[in-house]
Design an enzyme around this catalytic site. Structure first.
Site, PDB file in Angstrom:
ATOM      1  N   GLN A 218       0.859  -1.184   0.006  1.00 31.65           N
ATOM      2  CA  GLN A 218      -0.040  -0.124  -0.104  1.00 31.65           C
ATOM      3  C   GLN A 218       0.968   1.156   0.011  1.00 31.65           C
ATOM      4  O   GLN A 218       1.565   1.432   0.933  1.00 31.65           O
ATOM      5  CB  GLN A 218      -0.867  -0.237   1.230  1.00 31.65           C
ATOM      6  CG  GLN A 218      -1.670   1.289   1.495  1.00 31.65           C
ATOM      7  CD  GLN A 218      -1.919   1.516   2.676  1.00 31.65           C
ATOM      8  OE1 GLN A 218      -1.548   0.848   3.804  1.00 31.65           O
ATOM      9  NE2 GLN A 218      -3.387   2.174   3.129  1.00 31.65           N
ATOM     10  N   GLY A 219       0.853   2.022  -1.087  1.00 35.29           N
ATOM     11  CA  GLY A 219       1.737   3.056  -1.259  1.00 35.29           C
ATOM     12  C   GLY A 219       1.027   4.479  -0.958  1.00 35.29           C
ATOM     13  O   GLY A 219       0.547   5.040  -1.992  1.00 35.29           O
ATOM     14  N   TYR A 220       0.466   4.812   0.392  1.00 29.93           N
ATOM     15  CA  TYR A 220       0.030   5.957   0.473  1.00 29.93           C
ATOM     16  C   TYR A 220       1.092   7.077   1.064  1.00 29.93           C
ATOM     17  O   TYR A 220       1.154   8.263   0.632  1.00 29.93           O
ATOM     18  CB  TYR A 220      -1.136   5.766   1.682  1.00 29.93           C
ATOM     19  CG  TYR A 220      -2.237   4.946   0.921  1.00 29.93           C
ATOM     20  CD1 TYR A 220      -2.445   4.541  -0.336  1.00 29.93           C
ATOM     21  CD2 TYR A 220      -3.537   4.915   1.765  1.00 29.93           C
ATOM     22  CE1 TYR A 220      -3.582   3.613  -1.004  1.00 29.93           C
ATOM     23  CE2 TYR A 220      -4.689   4.197   1.339  1.00 29.93           C
ATOM     24  CZ  TYR A 220      -4.777   3.753   0.035  1.00 29.93           C
ATOM     25  OH  TYR A 220      -5.694   2.891  -0.582  1.00 29.93           O
ATOM     26  N   SER A 221       1.395   6.653   2.317  1.00 29.14           N
ATOM     27  CA  SER A 221       2.200   7.832   3.174  1.00 29.14           C
ATOM     28  C   SER A 221       3.491   8.072   2.375  1.00 29.14           C
ATOM     29  O   SER A 221       4.026   7.389   1.787  1.00 29.14           O
ATOM     30  CB  SER A 221       2.563   7.075   4.512  1.00 29.14           C
ATOM     31  OG  SER A 221       1.566   6.533   5.129  1.00 29.14           O
TER      32      SER A 221
ATOM     33  N   SER B 224       4.666  -1.032   3.993  1.00 27.48           N
ATOM     34  CA  SER B 224       4.888  -2.253   4.755  1.00 27.48           C
ATOM     35  C   SER B 224       4.962  -3.544   3.510  1.00 27.48           C
ATOM     36  O   SER B 224       4.119  -3.417   2.346  1.00 27.48           O
ATOM     37  CB  SER B 224       3.646  -2.796   5.612  1.00 27.48           C
ATOM     38  OG  SER B 224       3.468  -2.038   6.469  1.00 27.48           O
TER      39      SER B 224
ATOM     40  N   GLU C  68      -9.339  -1.099   5.982  1.00 29.52           N
ATOM     41  CA  GLU C  68      -8.179  -1.429   6.905  1.00 29.52           C
ATOM     42  C   GLU C  68      -8.514  -1.295   8.302  1.00 29.52           C
ATOM     43  O   GLU C  68      -8.201  -2.060   9.211  1.00 29.52           O
ATOM     44  CB  GLU C  68      -7.118  -0.607   6.679  1.00 29.52           C
ATOM     45  CG  GLU C  68      -5.831  -0.762   7.364  1.00 29.52           C
ATOM     46  CD  GLU C  68      -4.814   0.230   7.136  1.00 29.52           C
ATOM     47  OE1 GLU C  68      -3.785  -0.236   7.079  1.00 29.52           O
ATOM     48  OE2 GLU C  68      -4.987   1.608   6.666  1.00 29.52           O
TER      49      GLU C  68
HETATM   50  C1  LIG Z   1       4.048  -0.464  11.522  1.00 27.63           C
HETATM   51  C2  LIG Z   1       3.379   0.452  10.410  1.00 27.63           C
HETATM   52  C3  LIG Z   1       3.080   0.140   9.270  1.00 27.63           C
HETATM   53  C4  LIG Z   1       2.512   1.033   8.000  1.00 27.63           C
HETATM   54  N1  LIG Z   1       2.439   0.758   6.869  1.00 27.63           N
HETATM   55  C5  LIG Z   1       2.023   1.372   5.941  1.00 27.63           C
HETATM   56  C6  LIG Z   1       1.847   0.867   4.559  1.00 27.63           C
HETATM   57  O1  LIG Z   1       1.971  -0.161   4.182  1.00 27.63           O
HETATM   58  N2  LIG Z   1       1.589   1.911   3.596  1.00 27.63           N
HETATM   59  C7  LIG Z   1       1.436   3.298   3.867  1.00 27.63           C
HETATM   60  O2  LIG Z   1       0.892   4.010   3.195  1.00 27.63           O
HETATM   61  N3  LIG Z   1       1.680   3.647   5.202  1.00 27.63           N
HETATM   62  C8  LIG Z   1       1.939   2.881   6.278  1.00 27.63           C
HETATM   63  N4  LIG Z   1       2.265   3.321   7.538  1.00 27.63           N
HETATM   64  C9  LIG Z   1       2.116   4.644   7.776  1.00 27.63           C
HETATM   65  C10 LIG Z   1       0.879   5.377   8.704  1.00 27.63           C
HETATM   66  O3  LIG Z   1      -0.193   5.311   7.948  1.00 27.63           O
HETATM   67  C11 LIG Z   1       1.581   6.632   9.245  1.00 27.63           C
HETATM   68  O4  LIG Z   1       2.531   6.307   9.897  1.00 27.63           O
HETATM   69  C12 LIG Z   1       0.236   7.400   9.784  1.00 27.63           C
HETATM   70  O5  LIG Z   1      -0.828   7.551   9.154  1.00 27.63           O
HETATM   71  C13 LIG Z   1       0.677   8.695  10.635  1.00 27.63           C
HETATM   72  O6  LIG Z   1       1.566   9.281   9.820  1.00 27.63           O
HETATM   73  P1  LIG Z   1       3.084  10.029  10.282  1.00 27.63           P
HETATM   74  O7  LIG Z   1       3.772   8.805  10.322  1.00 27.63           O
HETATM   75  O8  LIG Z   1       3.656  10.920   9.266  1.00 27.63           O
HETATM   76  O9  LIG Z   1       2.706  10.503  11.407  1.00 27.63           O
HETATM   77  P2  LIG Z   1       2.434  12.438  11.824  1.00 27.63           P
HETATM   78  O10 LIG Z   1       1.101  12.379  10.758  1.00 27.63           O
HETATM   79  O11 LIG Z   1       3.413  13.078  11.456  1.00 27.63           O
HETATM   80  O12 LIG Z   1       1.791  12.247  13.139  1.00 27.63           O
HETATM   81  C14 LIG Z   1       2.705  12.414  14.242  1.00 27.63           C
HETATM   82  C15 LIG Z   1       1.767  12.563  15.427  1.00 27.63           C
HETATM   83  O13 LIG Z   1       0.937  13.688  15.477  1.00 27.63           O
HETATM   84  C16 LIG Z   1      -0.336  13.488  15.677  1.00 27.63           C
HETATM   85  N5  LIG Z   1      -1.137  14.405  14.535  1.00 27.63           N
HETATM   86  C17 LIG Z   1      -0.955  14.435  13.351  1.00 27.63           C
HETATM   87  N6  LIG Z   1      -1.939  15.194  12.643  1.00 27.63           N
HETATM   88  C18 LIG Z   1      -2.864  15.348  13.955  1.00 27.63           C
HETATM   89  C19 LIG Z   1      -4.194  16.083  13.920  1.00 27.63           C
HETATM   90  N7  LIG Z   1      -4.637  16.763  13.079  1.00 27.63           N
HETATM   91  N8  LIG Z   1      -4.691  16.251  15.031  1.00 27.63           N
HETATM   92  C20 LIG Z   1      -4.088  15.544  16.299  1.00 27.63           C
HETATM   93  N9  LIG Z   1      -2.831  15.065  16.287  1.00 27.63           N
HETATM   94  C21 LIG Z   1      -2.529  14.880  15.177  1.00 27.63           C
HETATM   95  C22 LIG Z   1      -0.368  12.120  15.315  1.00 27.63           C
HETATM   96  O14 LIG Z   1      -1.576  11.419  15.825  1.00 27.63           O
HETATM   97  C23 LIG Z   1       0.891  11.418  15.984  1.00 27.63           C
HETATM   98  O15 LIG Z   1       0.545  11.165  16.956  1.00 27.63           O
HETATM   99  C24 LIG Z   1       2.525   2.529   8.424  1.00 27.63           C
HETATM  100  C25 LIG Z   1       2.844   2.892   9.736  1.00 27.63           C
HETATM  101  C26 LIG Z   1       3.302   2.213  10.643  1.00 27.63           C
HETATM  102  C27 LIG Z   1       3.901   2.647  12.001  1.00 27.63           C
END
Ligand SMILES: Cc1cc2nc3c(=O)[nH]c(=O)nc-3n(C[C@H](O)[C@H](O)[C@H](O)COP(=O)(O)OP(=O)(O)OC[C@H]3O[C@@H](n4cnc5c(N)ncnc54)[C@H](O)[C@@H]3O)c2cc1C
Lengths: 407, 361
Positions: free
Chosen positions: A132-135, A167, A250
């Site tokens: 899944q290529g989102y983030s 992932s 998901e």
């Molecule tokens: C084990 C694991 C597997 C993953 N697998 C995939 C995958 O296969 N494909 C993919 O695309 N992504 C994947 N991800 C990514 C995941 O979706 C993101 O890590 C997640 O959406 C959070 O984004 P970020 O890491 O940029 O954190 P940030 O968005 O930078 O968040 C950091 C902190 O700020 C808080 N925050 C941010 N915005 C707000 C808001 N509006 N209000 C309150 N708090 C806020 C968050 O809650 C968090 O505590 C994976 C992540 C993990 C940990």
């Protein structure tokens, strides 16, 4: 309220049991528990097992026959019976990877006939593995700000940019990906959902070491990756809507009450087997109290799931009841892992191949992994935003205007 | 499997909801509480018309012959309105004690009056359900009781009591029996009456078929308290959400501040699964009786914890207003506080759950 199976379901449960009795020995040896610790093993036996389950309708049950599924009518109680019986027999109910649980439902909802024909059958049989290529580095919770660009070139898109936390990208055959196709449109309206093979020229995958010590996610770089426009799923520019239907699937996947029950039973075993000063930990009233507290929570989640299933079967709007499951379930799992670790004391912090290590180090690995699930798929805070805004009808955060625009 | 209410049960819920919203406004609660009355006669009368008092009593004795799930549905509605009426002891525990544990004569003597609401019965089981405080306890012998029973539910204004003695035997005592004194206690919660009873060679009639019944009525009572707390908690959440939408600070509704939204989201999340625990606890009594004690223990202990969290958080969302008497939020806060302590604290109930599962003896 009646928690017994009706006649039809009684028969069905018996069928599932008979199948399990007869075929259990073919199931891949790893339990669901240790399975999660390792990179996906797609050995032949896993594929064979997966195929057998599809053929008998124990996975991909309601996917239409023409796409390789079993074509059963939606009967949420039967699905539940399958899950419970497989759980009771400690047999993996097929792979729950992102292709099967997220891409397939999305394809069914938004894909063209050709896409469905082409991708669904091999995906549910684990012949195609997806990531899944989102983030992206600058677009996590604020996913809609993503910048990976897809520029038109004839009938193709040329993709440039970077994904992160992907992932399984290192073992995936295909990726479903969000890219910006309309750079001038408002951020939610310029995104497309597109699928392509991971061996397309211009893709570079760099595994990222994770805190568990096992690489499970990656950085994925795209340099002039050429993908036919026909690979867009749903309408061009509508990727946000398409992606949200994927995320919905998901979130359902991430808060599974059987998974919590499984952890709970393992914690109970620890309480019975581990000792402190020569006494089993089960004799320690403090740990017992912590255990029963979590046991009540697990029970609440299991029964809540049954209530949600019943409501869904009656076509009732589930709303808030559904929205809370990811938040509560992931947190609960993390707490269960933590209790397991605490029960073991210093033994609980042993890792890798250490002497005295319990369960292959799974407790610490899961404690970390489950924290990852609290973050992944929409963080706990984002879940709370959703619950308060969509569930309770509270107002959204006011948008903060960029500095320059103020004054 | 069907994990939901039947149409009849939804009808019961709707009719209690409708009636309570008409007759049990906060003003009524406040008047009753401030007068120190054991109940509001009008609310009691109307709810008895709906069959509240006889919900669990067999039709042979003038009741509706319904089950604990229906009672839980009603308890939730009473909790929502912090209704000042006896229910948990008088309409659930006492009728069950006499219905299950009494002989035919005892049932004939007591149940018909209880079913129509003319006879109210308090229940003294605190020493068994929650443990003995201040060395309280009741001894039985030769048809008389002696000692003290504390924290007797629905006792004020009752015409009789179901009393558990120290060895778990159960007795029926008339309010005008000799050597009996009823002393009103005051809790934070003025919506329900609670008393001490003292016995000095007080004539009492043993419930003749009492085996196992004491635990059953305690379990049933625990489920009712959990249901009451669920209703009270849901209302506190709703009040917090509504208040946050109205109240403005820094030029915007406080509901738009994320800290406030997350408090509400956490309350909503914690409350959502509680309903399934409560319903299941009630369901087991008729359908899986061997599971009742454990299911009741999970429901009581978990909802107690959620109740405490919601009570403080919802109050906090109201700022200074939450702390006032005027707002009235404290009636729910206090109801939740008392529900937590009655019939066994969460710690005690969890310890019982451990014993029930054979984790300890
Ligand atoms: C084990 C694991 C597997 C993953 N697998 C995939 C995958 O296969 N494909 C993919 O695309 N992504 C994947 N991800 C990514 C995941 O979706 C993101 O890590 C997640 O959406 C959070 O984004 P970020 O890491 O940029 O954190 P940030 O968005 O930078 O968040 C950091 C902190 O700020 C808080 N925050 C941010 N915005 C707000 C808001 N509006 N209000 C309150 N708090 C806020 C968050 O809650 C968090 O505590 C994976 C992540 C993990 C940990």
């Amino acid at each position: 309220m009646d928690l017994n199976d009706r006649a039809e379901h009684k028969v069905f449960r018996e069928e599932v049991r008979v199948f399990l009795d007869e075929n259990k020995h073919l199931a891949p040896g790893e339990s669901a528990f240790s399975f999660r610790m390792r990179p996906r093993n797609l050995a032949e036996e896993v594929r064979t097992w997966q195929g057998l389950l599809v053929d008998h309708g124990f996975t991909s049950r309601t996917i239409p026959k023409e796409y390789g599924g079993y074509g059963a009518e939606v009967d949420i109680l039967k699905s539940r019976i399958i899950a419970d019986e497989f759980f009771a027999a400690s047999v993996i109910q097929g792979l729950g990877n992102q292709g099967i649980s997220m891409l397939v439902p999305t394809m069914l909802e938004h894909g063209t006939e050709e896409q469905k024909q082409r991708y669904i059958r091999p995906t549910i049989r684990s012949e195609i593995v997806w990531c899944q290529g989102y983030s992206e580095p600058n677009s996590g919770s604020d996913l809609a700000s993503l910048q990976t660009a897809a520029r038109e070139d004839g009938d193709d898109f040329i993709i440039n940019g970077q994904k992160i936390w992907t992932s399984g990208a290192h073992i995936a055959d295909m990726i479903f990906c969000l890219v910006r196709t309309e750079p001038d449109a408002p951020k939610h309206e310029g995104i497309s959902y597109i699928v392509f093979p991971m061996d397309t020229p211009g893709i570079e995958v760099r595994p990222l070491q994770t805190m568990t010590g096992t690489p499970s996610f990656n950085e994925v770089f795209f340099t002039d990756v050429r993908v036919p426009m026909a690979n867009v799923v749903g309408n061009r520019g509508q990727g946000w809507v398409v992606a949200n239907s994927t995320l919905k699937h998901e979130r359902g996947l991430l808060g599974d009450a059987n998974r919590s029950l499984d952890s709970l039973l393992r914690v109970k075993k620890l309480l019975q087997n581990e000792s402190l000063d020569g006494r089993p930990l089960m004799e320690n009233s403090l740990f017992r109290d912590r255990f029963i507290r979590l046991q009540a929570r697990v029970q609440a989640m299991r029964l809540h799931e049954m209530r949600m299933i019943t409501d869904a079967g009656k076509g009732k709007e589930r709303g808030l009841g559904d929205m809370v499951v990811k938040l509560l379930g992931c947190e609960l799992n993390h707490q269960l892992d933590g209790l397991g670790i605490d029960i073991m004391g210093e033994i609980g912090v042993l890792y890798d191949e250490s002497p005295m290590l319990r369960d292959g180090g799974a407790w610490q690995a899961n404690f970390m992994f489950d924290l990852g699930l609290i973050i992944g798929g929409g963080t706990a805070q984002i879940q709370k935003n959703i619950i308060s805004e969509r569930g309770l009808g509270m107002p959204r955060e006011p948008k903060v205007a960029p500095k320059a625009a103020r004054a | 499997m069907d994990f939901g209410l039947s149409e009849e049960q939804e009808l019961i819920r709707d009719s209690f909801q409708g009636t309570l919203s008409r007759i049990c406004e906060l003003d009524v609660v406040r008047q009753t509480a401030e007068a120190g009355a054991p109940l509001d006669e009008n609310v009691w009368g109307e709810l008895c018309q709906l069959g509240m008092a006889g919900l669990l009593i067999d039709e042979d004795y003038g009741g509706a012959g319904l089950g604990l799930l229906e009672a839980a549905v009603v308890a939730e509605e009473l909790g929502r309105r912090v209704a000042p009426v006896p229910f948990v002891a008088s309409a659930v525990m006492a009728p069950l004690a006499i219905g299950l544990g009494g002989d035919e004569d005892q049932r004939r003597d007591w149940l018909p009056g209880m079913a129509d609401g003319s006879l109210r019965v308090g229940v003294a089981v605190s020493e068994i359900a929650a443990g003995a405080r201040e060395d309280a306890g009741v001894t039985a012998g030769n048809g008389v009781l002696s000692g003290r029973a504390l924290f007797v539910l629905d006792a004020a204004g009752a015409q009789g009591y179901v009393v558990a003695d120290n060895s778990g035997g159960m007795h029926l005592v008339k309010a005008d029996a000799g050597g009996l004194e009823q002393i009103g206690l005051k809790t934070i919660d003025r919506t329900r009456a609670i008393s001490e009873l003292s016995f000095e060679n007080t004539p009492a009639e043993p419930l003749r078929q009492g085996e196992g019944v004491l635990q059953t009525i305690i379990d049933a009572g625990r489920v009712m308290l959990a249901a009451d707390s669920l209703g009270a908690g849901e209302v506190m959440l709703q009040q917090a959400v509504d208040y946050a939408a109205d109240r403005k600070q820094f030029g915007r509704p406080i509901a738009s501040f994320q800290a406030v939204k997350h408090m509400c989201a956490e309350m909503a999340s914690e409350l959502q699964p509680c309903r399934a625990l409560v319903w299941h606890g009630a369901y087991t009594m008729q359908h899986e009786p061997a599971e009742l004690s454990l299911a009741a223990a999970f429901a009581k202990s978990h909802v107690d914890e959620v109740g405490r969290f919601v009570a403080r958080t919802a109050t906090e969302v109201h700022g200074g207003m939450g702390f006032t008497d005027l707002m009235g939020l404290h009636y729910w806060f206090k109801r939740l506080g008392v529900n937590r302590a009655y019939l066994g604290s969460p710690e005690r109930v969890r310890a019982e759950a451990a014993r029930l599962q054979g984790f300890t003896d």
